[in-house]
Design an enzyme around this catalytic site. Structure first.
Site, PDB file in Angstrom:
ATOM      1  CG  HIS A 125      43.551 -13.319  35.182  1.00  0.00           C
ATOM      2  ND1 HIS A 125      45.132 -13.340  35.150  1.00  0.00           N
ATOM      3  CD2 HIS A 125      43.427 -14.449  34.593  1.00  0.00           C
ATOM      4  CE1 HIS A 125      45.280 -14.594  34.844  1.00  0.00           C
ATOM      5  NE2 HIS A 125      44.418 -15.208  34.431  1.00  0.00           N
ATOM      6  CG  ASP A 155      47.076 -11.091  36.703  1.00  0.00           C
ATOM      7  OD1 ASP A 155      46.022 -10.907  37.277  1.00  0.00           O
ATOM      8  OD2 ASP A 155      47.311 -11.855  35.771  1.00  0.00           O
ATOM      9  CB  SER A 237      45.466 -18.217  35.113  1.00  0.00           C
ATOM     10  OG  SER A 237      45.731 -17.926  33.831  1.00  0.00           O
ATOM     11  CG  LEU A 292      63.615   4.697  41.027  1.00  0.00           C
ATOM     12  CD1 LEU A 292      64.585   3.620  40.172  1.00  0.00           C
ATOM     13  CD2 LEU A 292      64.540   4.775  42.131  1.00  0.00           C
TER      14      LEU A 292
END
Length: 335
Positions: A125, A155, A237, A292
């Site tokens: 992001h 992310d 971030s 799975l």
């Protein structure tokens, strides 16, 4: 008798061929690009752990060893929109009244050097939709970055700058993190470069439904965040979460706040997940995953009573994908 020896010799020779082929394959070591370039644990300065996890000595050592491995990432974003002019189209025909408008924006975040050859890990992001990406090192040198690949599901994104001799960060083991262990968040909040904050690991494997709203319909969000109370704010971030040995244990990604600024909780993608994602991106350009074929849920008291389960431990299988691996293995829904 001669035919017997002949057939025996052919059989022995036929058996030796695959044996020799397998021996050659095993003797030849496979080396991927990521093995070559992710060199933090090989050449980066390793902190001599002082044995004082809560003391200032451990914080100082970890800060000094990692601060030059965290970078400031700035982006420029150009968004183009088209607005129609019905009056213009009335006189000159359909499709002639479109006017193109450009909106210019910018953003910033952090990144972590994982290779002396210029590979950097950050959040997806942070660089999403960016037309230009610039990386600023701790010594204020600037580089234009290119995107090697992104993974919206976790992310995570990998960037590359044309530089050498950088200081990569050593990779730790997030599985070994313990609740209550001290960690440091290193990043660039509010465009303040080289900021270090301290906190403890509050929880592991948190799923806060952060990525489900941000990922595209084709991406399956994968959340297993490390929760800490180290102060993390906008700009952190993509920065590093490190232990007191100066090892990367997570990539700071989000905060839980009503205001958009830190209010007590922050979340990081664990480094073991980051390591898998960034290596796949460097080696293959995409992240390789196996599924799975089950939809699961945490077991609460309601699910336990409704399905007569013995305890609330484990997970509950809501559904099974038709012809998926789980179904073929005999796993059933509502179990």
């Amino acid at each position: 008798m001669s035919n017997t020896w002949k057939y025996l010799g052919v059989g022995i020779l036929g058996g030796m061929v695959p044996f020799a082929f397998g021996y050659i394959l095993n003797a030849t070591s496979y080396s991927s690009l990521s093995d070559e370039v992710i060199d933090g644990n090989r050449i980066a300065h390793q902190v001599n752990y002082s044995g004082v996890p809560a003391g200032t000595e451990g914080f100082i050592e970890a800060s000094e060893s990692t601060i030059n491995s965290v970078v400031h990432v700035t982006t420029k974003v150009v968004k183009t929109s088209v607005q129609r002019d019905p009056l213009y189209e009335f006189f000159y025909g359909p499709g002639t009244g479109g006017r193109e408008y450009k909106q210019y924006g910018s953003g910033s975040g952090s990144g972590v050097i994982v290779s002396s050859e210029g590979y950097i890990v950050t959040n997806n992001h942070v660089i999403e939709d960016a037309s230009e990406i610039e990386v600023i090192l701790n010594d204020n040198s600037k580089y234009t970055a290119t995107v090697i690949g992104t993974d919206p599901s976790t992310d995570i994104a990998v960037l590359k700058i044309e530089a050498s001799g950088l200081k990569p960060i050593p990779l730790g083991n997030s599985d070994e993190l313990r609740i209550g262990e001290w960690v440091l968040a290193v990043g660039n909040p509010f465009n303040l470069t080289s900021t270090v904050t301290a906190g403890i690991v509050s929880a592991k494997a948190r799923n806060i439904n952060l990525l489900s709203d941000k990922t595209r319909a084709t991406a399956v969000p994968i959340e297993s965040f490390i929760q800490t109370d180290a102060a993390v704010n906008p700009g952190n971030s993509g920065g590093a979460l490190v232990n007191t040995r100066g090892e990367l244990v997570g990539i700071n990604t989000a905060i839980a706040s009503q205001t958009g600024s830190y209010s007590g909780y922050s979340f990081a993608v664990p480094v073991n997940l980051v390591n898998k994602v960034m290596r796949d991106i460097i080696d293959f350009g995409v992240v390789q995953r196996g599924y799975l074929g089950v939809q699961i849920a945490d077991i609460n008291q309601e699910i336990k009573e409704k399905n007569n389960l013995p305890s609330t431990k484990g997970v509950f299988i809501n559904s099974v994908t038709e012809d998926g691996g789980a179904e073929k293995a005999g796993i059933e829904a509502n179990s």
